[in-house]
Design a protein around this motif. Structure first.
Motif, PDB file in Angstrom:
ATOM      1  N   PRO A 102       0.819  -1.207   0.000  1.00  0.00           N
ATOM      2  CA  PRO A 102       0.000   0.000   0.000  1.00  0.00           C
ATOM      3  C   PRO A 102       0.861   1.268   0.000  1.00  0.00           C
ATOM      4  O   PRO A 102       1.887   1.328   0.690  1.00  0.00           O
ATOM      5  N   ALA A 103       0.468   2.260  -0.761  1.00  0.00           N
ATOM      6  CA  ALA A 103       1.179   3.534  -0.793  1.00  0.00           C
ATOM      7  C   ALA A 103       0.860   4.364   0.444  1.00  0.00           C
ATOM      8  O   ALA A 103       1.582   5.312   0.759  1.00  0.00           O
ATOM      9  N   GLN A 104      -0.213   3.989   1.119  1.00  0.00           N
ATOM     10  CA  GLN A 104      -0.581   4.653   2.366  1.00  0.00           C
ATOM     11  C   GLN A 104      -1.137   3.601   3.309  1.00  0.00           C
ATOM     12  O   GLN A 104      -1.880   2.711   2.891  1.00  0.00           O
ATOM     13  N   ALA A 105      -0.757   3.668   4.575  1.00  0.00           N
ATOM     14  CA  ALA A 105      -1.257   2.689   5.535  1.00  0.00           C
ATOM     15  C   ALA A 105      -1.250   3.289   6.931  1.00  0.00           C
ATOM     16  O   ALA A 105      -0.455   4.180   7.244  1.00  0.00           O
ATOM     17  N   LYS A 106      -2.155   2.765   7.743  1.00  0.00           N
ATOM     18  CA  LYS A 106      -2.304   3.211   9.122  1.00  0.00           C
ATOM     19  C   LYS A 106      -2.024   2.019  10.034  1.00  0.00           C
ATOM     20  O   LYS A 106      -2.432   0.891   9.744  1.00  0.00           O
ATOM     21  N   ALA A 107      -1.348   2.264  11.129  1.00  0.00           N
ATOM     22  CA  ALA A 107      -1.014   1.189  12.065  1.00  0.00           C
ATOM     23  C   ALA A 107      -2.235   0.778  12.865  1.00  0.00           C
ATOM     24  O   ALA A 107      -3.199   1.535  13.020  1.00  0.00           O
ATOM     25  N   LYS A 108      -2.178  -0.440  13.392  1.00  0.00           N
ATOM     26  CA  LYS A 108      -3.183  -0.888  14.353  1.00  0.00           C
ATOM     27  C   LYS A 108      -2.927  -0.211  15.704  1.00  0.00           C
ATOM     28  O   LYS A 108      -1.822   0.246  15.986  1.00  0.00           O
ATOM     29  N   GLN A 109      -3.953  -0.164  16.524  1.00  0.00           N
ATOM     30  CA  GLN A 109      -3.764   0.353  17.879  1.00  0.00           C
ATOM     31  C   GLN A 109      -2.913  -0.621  18.689  1.00  0.00           C
ATOM     32  O   GLN A 109      -3.093  -1.832  18.613  1.00  0.00           O
ATOM     33  N   GLY A 110      -1.992  -0.094  19.479  1.00  0.00           N
ATOM     34  CA  GLY A 110      -1.150  -0.936  20.303  1.00  0.00           C
ATOM     35  C   GLY A 110      -1.821  -1.304  21.611  1.00  0.00           C
ATOM     36  O   GLY A 110      -2.935  -0.862  21.912  1.00  0.00           O
ATOM     37  N   PRO A 111      -1.140  -2.080  22.436  1.00  0.00           N
ATOM     38  CA  PRO A 111      -1.719  -2.538  23.705  1.00  0.00           C
ATOM     39  C   PRO A 111      -1.743  -1.430  24.755  1.00  0.00           C
ATOM     40  O   PRO A 111      -0.809  -0.638  24.877  1.00  0.00           O
ATOM     41  N   GLY A 112      -2.807  -1.369  25.525  1.00  0.00           N
ATOM     42  CA  GLY A 112      -2.896  -0.419  26.633  1.00  0.00           C
ATOM     43  C   GLY A 112      -3.012   1.015  26.173  1.00  0.00           C
ATOM     44  O   GLY A 112      -3.270   1.305  25.009  1.00  0.00           O
ATOM     45  N   ASP A 113      -2.809   1.933  27.112  1.00  0.00           N
ATOM     46  CA  ASP A 113      -2.884   3.353  26.777  1.00  0.00           C
ATOM     47  C   ASP A 113      -1.666   3.819  26.002  1.00  0.00           C
ATOM     48  O   ASP A 113      -1.734   4.791  25.240  1.00  0.00           O
ATOM     49  N   SER A 114      -0.523   3.167  26.210  1.00  0.00           N
ATOM     50  CA  SER A 114       0.705   3.546  25.517  1.00  0.00           C
ATOM     51  C   SER A 114       1.618   2.338  25.413  1.00  0.00           C
ATOM     52  O   SER A 114       1.486   1.374  26.167  1.00  0.00           O
ATOM     53  N   ASP A 115       2.553   2.386  24.459  1.00  0.00           N
ATOM     54  CA  ASP A 115       3.539   1.317  24.312  1.00  0.00           C
ATOM     55  C   ASP A 115       4.705   1.855  23.496  1.00  0.00           C
ATOM     56  O   ASP A 115       4.652   2.958  22.942  1.00  0.00           O
ATOM     57  N   THR A 116       5.763   1.056  23.407  1.00  0.00           N
ATOM     58  CA  THR A 116       6.946   1.451  22.647  1.00  0.00           C
ATOM     59  C   THR A 116       7.283   0.449  21.545  1.00  0.00           C
ATOM     60  O   THR A 116       8.384   0.465  20.989  1.00  0.00           O
ATOM     61  N   LEU A 117       6.346  -0.435  21.203  1.00  0.00           N
ATOM     62  CA  LEU A 117       6.599  -1.438  20.182  1.00  0.00           C
ATOM     63  C   LEU A 117       6.694  -0.786  18.808  1.00  0.00           C
ATOM     64  O   LEU A 117       5.959   0.157  18.513  1.00  0.00           O
ATOM     65  N   PRO A 118       7.590  -1.282  17.937  1.00  0.00           N
ATOM     66  CA  PRO A 118       7.663  -0.714  16.585  1.00  0.00           C
ATOM     67  C   PRO A 118       6.406  -1.034  15.786  1.00  0.00           C
ATOM     68  O   PRO A 118       5.732  -2.037  16.030  1.00  0.00           O
ATOM     69  N   ARG A 119       6.100  -0.169  14.830  1.00  0.00           N
ATOM     70  CA  ARG A 119       5.041  -0.420  13.839  1.00  0.00           C
ATOM     71  C   ARG A 119       5.737  -0.734  12.516  1.00  0.00           C
ATOM     72  O   ARG A 119       6.554   0.054  12.046  1.00  0.00           O
ATOM     73  N   GLN A 120       5.420  -1.900  11.953  1.00  0.00           N
ATOM     74  CA  GLN A 120       6.161  -2.386  10.788  1.00  0.00           C
ATOM     75  C   GLN A 120       5.209  -2.754   9.655  1.00  0.00           C
ATOM     76  O   GLN A 120       4.100  -3.232   9.892  1.00  0.00           O
ATOM     77  N   PHE A 121       5.702  -2.567   8.422  1.00  0.00           N
ATOM     78  CA  PHE A 121       4.874  -2.779   7.233  1.00  0.00           C
ATOM     79  C   PHE A 121       5.721  -3.365   6.105  1.00  0.00           C
ATOM     80  O   PHE A 121       6.918  -3.079   5.995  1.00  0.00           O
TER      81      PHE A 121
END
Length: 462
Positions: free
Chosen positions: A297-316
């Motif tokens: 995809p030329a444009q994409a949105k990440a899924k929501q992460g766990p909890g109110d906040s996190d530091t996991l990478p978003r990868q595509f």
């Protein structure tokens, strides 16, 4: 020629422990060594920074004294393991008039413990300060420039060490820290010290084993195969703080033909204590492509992460289709940049160029092999891995972490797996078969492409 190589190999194998303890005579070091380390001649006139951000010249730092200069970084595990030897040498030889400095370089393994490459000198100095605190170093630090003046000029890797004369010439150099070699060179240069300090006497911190990075398909991330190339990226405004940073990798097909897979990873930068805020809209990337280039995809949105906040990478994964590798792709990142003190909507841009980033880096512990599957004969798993003797993977064989496996490293790895009675001639023949470009060293891609020995060959290798 082959008989001469085998004779040299047998001699190197039988004398390996002795050679590790004795430095090569200075006259035998000629220019750039086999690991790319600058081993002789005058030190180039290279730029650097003090730990407080003052611009300096390396030659000025020498100040007419013998100087030990050692490279290291936050994600250089080999440096973390061996730096106590530099601290011990500092305790003994600094009183003999020898200067010691570490220089902080570009990251060896971006993503390790979440750290990503600094994009300006202020960030590099923050990383330097964090490593200095973690290791409790007494040796002073300087920092490489953001365009890697010291690393490139000296041919340094993750733990290169240099002894420089008062005249600015390299007296001794090695791709890795070897206690006996360094001390023998120092003794030759300035004489034996009045005391001998052992590394374990210093009670320095132990950082421990780094956790294996997650490399699997998840809601937030993707599984990457071995052999991707880290490609060059440039932030549009490198002087600004990008709380989330991009890393991009490409497969061979994309780099060679223009059609293939592009990996995009977005990482909250721990040096800024950054995190995702999952109560706000998730991050989104948009690609602006040259004419004739398609991306999906030329444009994409990440899924929501766990909890109110996190530091996991978003990868595509992005599938790129073009007649030839595109010159440049623009990526726009929309996200909320958050730290413990603030959270704000930000837009940052990068230019992605489909060429090797070539910063002495590689992704740490990504799909580095599964020895259990290898021993069980799982050929489907093994087919995607750079497997050496009995399933030993490339990272394990590459003991000096210079990005290549030498014949001596293959012998050492094979003996470790199979015992001292291995036939050196068989190892030599296998090495020559794998060394497709004939340059006397094996790359990870060459090892991946190598045919696996059949059962009869494996039995005969003992």
């Amino acid at each position: 020629m082959k008989h001469l190589l085998l004779a040299c190999l047998m001699l190197a194998s039988s004398l390996s422990s002795a050679s590790a303890a004795t430095p090569s005579p200075r006259g035998s070091q000629s220019g750039v060594g086999p690991n790319g380390v600058l081993r002789s001649g005058q030190i180039p006139d290279l730029d650097a920074y003090t730990a407080t951000g003052e611009a300096i010249k390396l030659r000025e730092l020498l100040d007419g004294k013998y100087t030990v200069l050692t490279s290291g970084c936050l994600t250089c595990p080999q440096f973390h393991d061996t730096y106590p030897e530099i601290e011990a040498a500092f305790a003994d030889y600094s009183t003999e008039g020898v200067q010691f400095y570490y220089f902080y370089k570009s990251l060896r393994h971006p993503e390790l413990q979440g750290y990503v490459e600094a994009q300006n000198i202020q960030e590099r100095l923050l990383q330097l300060a964090e490593l200095k605190e973690k290791l409790a170093t007494q040796v002073p630090w300087i920092a490489d420039t953001i365009d890697d003046s010291l690393r490139i000029g000296l041919g340094a890797n993750s733990q290169s060490v240099y002894l420089i004369s008062p005249q600015g010439e390299i007296f001794y150099a090695n791709a890795r820290i070897v206690r006996n070699e360094l001390r023998a060179a120092l003794n030759k240069a300035v004489g034996k010290p009045s005391q001998t300090t052992l590394a374990h006497d210093l009670d320095l911190p132990t950082l421990g084993r780094n956790p294996r990075l997650l490399n699997e398909d998840t809601e937030l991330g993707v599984k990457r195969p071995e052999g991707l190339t880290i490609v060059a990226i440039a932030p549009a405004k490198p002087e600004e703080t990008y709380y989330v940073k991009l890393r991009a990798e490409a497969d061979d097909a994309l780099l060679k033909t223009g059609t293939g897979k592009l990996f995009l990873g977005f990482y909250p930068d721990p040096i800024h204590d950054a995190h995702w805020n999952n109560l706000t809209p998730p991050m989104q990337y948009t690609l602006t492509l040259p004419e004739g280039v398609k991306a999906s995809p030329a444009q994409a949105k990440a899924k929501q992460g766990p909890g109110d906040s996190d530091t996991l990478p978003r990868q595509f994964w992005v599938d790129i289709e073009a007649d030839s590798p595109p010159e440049a792709i623009t990526l726009t990142l929309d996200y909320y940049g958050c730290t413990p003190d603030m959270c704000m909507a930000l837009t940052h841009e990068y230019t992605i160029r489909l060429e090797d980033q070539n910063r002495g880096a590689r992704t740490y512990s990504m799909n580095r092999g599964n020895r259990g599957n290898a021993r069980a004969g799982n050929s489907q798993e093994r087919g995607n891995q750079a497997v050496g003797p009995r399933g030993m993977n490339f990272s394990q064989m590459d003991s000096d972490q210079d990005g290549f496996v030498s014949i001596e490293e293959m012998v050492t790895a094979t003996k470790k797996q199979r015992g001292e009675d291995v036939e050196l001639s068989r190892i030599q023949r296998r090495f020559e078969r794998i060394d497709s470009d004939g340059n006397g060293k094996l790359s990870e891609k060459e090892l991946e492409a190598a045919p696996r020995p059949n059962a009869a060959q494996r039995g005969g290798n003992r």
